[in-house]
Write an enzyme that holds these catalytic residues in place. Sequence first.
Site, PDB file in Angstrom:
ATOM      1  N   LYS A 103      -1.655   6.966  11.702  1.00  0.00           N
ATOM      2  CA  LYS A 103      -0.862   5.828  11.386  1.00  0.00           C
ATOM      3  C   LYS A 103      -0.279   5.117  12.763  1.00  0.00           C
ATOM      4  O   LYS A 103      -0.263   3.887  12.793  1.00  0.00           O
ATOM      5  CB  LYS A 103       0.409   6.444  10.387  1.00  0.00           C
ATOM      6  CG  LYS A 103      -0.208   6.596   9.196  1.00  0.00           C
ATOM      7  CD  LYS A 103       0.897   7.270   8.432  1.00  0.00           C
ATOM      8  CE  LYS A 103       0.242   7.860   6.884  1.00  0.00           C
ATOM      9  NZ  LYS A 103       1.291   8.701   6.433  1.00  0.00           N
TER      10      LYS A 103
ATOM     11  N   THR B 189      -4.975   9.665  -7.409  1.00  0.00           N
ATOM     12  CA  THR B 189      -3.497   9.042  -7.676  1.00  0.00           C
ATOM     13  C   THR B 189      -3.292   7.781  -7.199  1.00  0.00           C
ATOM     14  O   THR B 189      -2.653   6.921  -8.073  1.00  0.00           O
ATOM     15  CB  THR B 189      -2.529  10.111  -6.412  1.00  0.00           C
ATOM     16  OG1 THR B 189      -2.829  11.322  -6.789  1.00  0.00           O
ATOM     17  CG2 THR B 189      -1.098   9.815  -6.645  1.00  0.00           C
TER      18      THR B 189
ATOM     19  N   ILE C 281       5.754   0.454   2.369  1.00  0.00           N
ATOM     20  CA  ILE C 281       6.671  -0.476   3.161  1.00  0.00           C
ATOM     21  C   ILE C 281       5.414  -1.437   3.750  1.00  0.00           C
ATOM     22  O   ILE C 281       4.463  -1.431   4.367  1.00  0.00           O
ATOM     23  CB  ILE C 281       6.917   0.248   4.383  1.00  0.00           C
ATOM     24  CG1 ILE C 281       7.797   1.312   3.906  1.00  0.00           C
ATOM     25  CG2 ILE C 281       7.959  -0.450   5.337  1.00  0.00           C
ATOM     26  CD1 ILE C 281       8.717   2.324   4.952  1.00  0.00           C
TER      27      ILE C 281
ATOM     28  N   GLY D  95       1.717  15.224  -5.134  1.00  0.00           N
ATOM     29  CA  GLY D  95       0.775  14.304  -4.777  1.00  0.00           C
ATOM     30  C   GLY D  95       1.066  13.340  -3.470  1.00  0.00           C
ATOM     31  O   GLY D  95       0.408  12.300  -3.148  1.00  0.00           O
TER      32      GLY D  95
ATOM     33  N   ARG E 101     -15.389  11.060  -8.773  1.00  0.00           N
ATOM     34  CA  ARG E 101     -16.043  12.227  -8.795  1.00  0.00           C
ATOM     35  C   ARG E 101     -16.554  12.831  -9.976  1.00  0.00           C
ATOM     36  O   ARG E 101     -17.890  13.068 -10.237  1.00  0.00           O
ATOM     37  CB  ARG E 101     -15.663  13.372  -7.869  1.00  0.00           C
ATOM     38  CG  ARG E 101     -16.086  13.265  -6.528  1.00  0.00           C
ATOM     39  CD  ARG E 101     -15.797  14.455  -5.641  1.00  0.00           C
ATOM     40  NE  ARG E 101     -14.404  14.429  -5.530  1.00  0.00           N
ATOM     41  CZ  ARG E 101     -13.501  14.844  -4.708  1.00  0.00           C
ATOM     42  NH1 ARG E 101     -14.140  15.336  -3.602  1.00  0.00           N
ATOM     43  NH2 ARG E 101     -12.211  14.981  -4.699  1.00  0.00           N
TER      44      ARG E 101
ATOM     45  N   VAL F  89      -0.605   2.736   6.228  1.00  0.00           N
ATOM     46  CA  VAL F  89       0.520   3.086   7.026  1.00  0.00           C
ATOM     47  C   VAL F  89       2.057   3.003   6.302  1.00  0.00           C
ATOM     48  O   VAL F  89       2.319   1.919   5.677  1.00  0.00           O
ATOM     49  CB  VAL F  89       0.641   2.175   8.356  1.00  0.00           C
ATOM     50  CG1 VAL F  89       1.969   2.666   9.155  1.00  0.00           C
ATOM     51  CG2 VAL F  89      -0.526   2.235   9.193  1.00  0.00           C
TER      52      VAL F  89
ATOM     53  N   GLY G 229       2.806   4.120   3.461  1.00  0.00           N
ATOM     54  CA  GLY G 229       2.862   3.861   1.705  1.00  0.00           C
ATOM     55  C   GLY G 229       3.299   2.489   1.782  1.00  0.00           C
ATOM     56  O   GLY G 229       2.535   1.415   1.723  1.00  0.00           O
TER      57      GLY G 229
HETATM   58  N1  HSE Z   1       0.360  12.566   3.206  1.00  0.00           N
HETATM   59  C1  HSE Z   1       0.762  11.296   3.358  1.00  0.00           C
HETATM   60  C2  HSE Z   1       2.284  11.466   3.778  1.00  0.00           C
HETATM   61  C3  HSE Z   1       0.361  10.579   2.399  1.00  0.00           C
HETATM   62  O1  HSE Z   1       2.775  12.608   3.308  1.00  0.00           O
HETATM   63  O2  HSE Z   1       2.885  10.601   4.312  1.00  0.00           O
HETATM   64  C4  HSE Z   1       0.779   8.912   2.948  1.00  0.00           C
HETATM   65  O3  HSE Z   1       0.050   8.591   3.590  1.00  0.00           O
END
Ligand code: HSE
Length: 436
Positions: free
Chosen positions: A205, A13, A136, A187, A45, A132, A134
């Site tokens: 995080k 992703t 931001i 995802g 992979r 941390v 995504g």
């Molecule tokens: N699994 C994490 C979330 C993905 O839902 O925030 C981003 O770190």
Amino acid sequence: MEPVKVGLLGLGTVGGGTVNVLQRNAEEISRRAGRGIIVSHASARDINKPRICKTDGIQLTENPLDVVTDPEISIVVELIGGDTLARELVLKAIANGKHVVTANKALIAKHGNEIFSAAQKQGVMVAFEAAVAGGIPIIKAIREGLAGNQIEWLAGIINGTGNFILTEMRDKQRDFDSVLAEAQRLGYAEADPTFDVEGIDAAHKLTILASIAFGIPLQFEKVYTEGISKITGEDVDYASELGFTIKHLGLSRRTDKGVELRVHPTLIPKRRLIANVDGVMNAVLVKGDAVGPTLYYGAGAGAEPTASAVVGDIVDVVRVLTSDPENRVPHLAFQPESLSDLPILPIDEVETAYYLRISASDETGVLANITTILADNGISIDSMLQKEHASDKATIIIITHTTIEKNMNEAIAKINALEAVNNDVVRIRLEHLDAD
Ligand code: HSE
């Protein structure tokens, strides 16, 4: 000038999103970085799997070591997740003199001290903005934008999946499992979704945020972590009636006794901006002594929001490729020899307010007994609500002022022991997140 060649570990992703963003915005990115940036080598992979990106011009391999040892590559981007193989590959890349960009919060939270020390010795950068919240740019904001402040505390909604689940449960009365399955399909969720639901992802995080906010080493093992799986619709509704929303927060505060480091469901006043951060969105509230409270908001997961942070880091690395390592922004915001050994407070010592839900028989003196126990333990009541269920059963909701957690634990044990109390007291911590 020759373009900078980047090697990707992982084409899922975030890897696919990164290729797409680098290709689509190539011209703007090179105007910013001063050089073109191309992905020339990538490992996956299964290289025959369908991808969300085009891979023309990218040499593909199923052996990640090919990428890490490729002499043409200056920057290795680690997007495979986990902290075993990823640690090995990142350390190898560093040993080979390559700069590293990673979105891997578990890796940084658990092995960052070792990785940064190796990187410092080699004079290479390890950038981790995407680890941390995504998309931001919170690492950059704390590490650079707020560098003039003493950070007092920070609180964040830093797991998109958990926030998505709580929001859907509250707004659509959907059940936990179906919302989680949808987050997985989109995802957002971790490979092991208990990491999202039980707060481990948020703890990774928070470890990173606290470290760059307070200049302390990464100490993942000291984070107090509680998940959202026990939150019921009943508590969501009572909290709402009293003017609060329940969010899964990561909180870190510097106190005279040490640093609080905790992830747990938290009641916060509905009128705070952060209380209105819903769905997969993330937000981090940071209080600095000079700037006051500041709030950062954006998508915390997903292919392109995370790729936005990854590509931002790649551009940062390209801009300083020729600079003296001594003059770069330190990995953990503070110079490595200036990290402090402030203790991390055990949860028993943490000071917070509480929401209590007590199911009791509706008898004379029950409420008096409960309030006496609270008073005897030095706990002051802020507000209260009582609901009659049957003629002889009542639910009592109490919001307290702040107290030390061990006082609350003692009080709850005594309330649970009262004959008129039918079930164990439900306790959810409460934070006002005000500017003081
Ligand atoms: N699994 C994490 C979330 C993905 O839902 O925030 C981003 O770190």
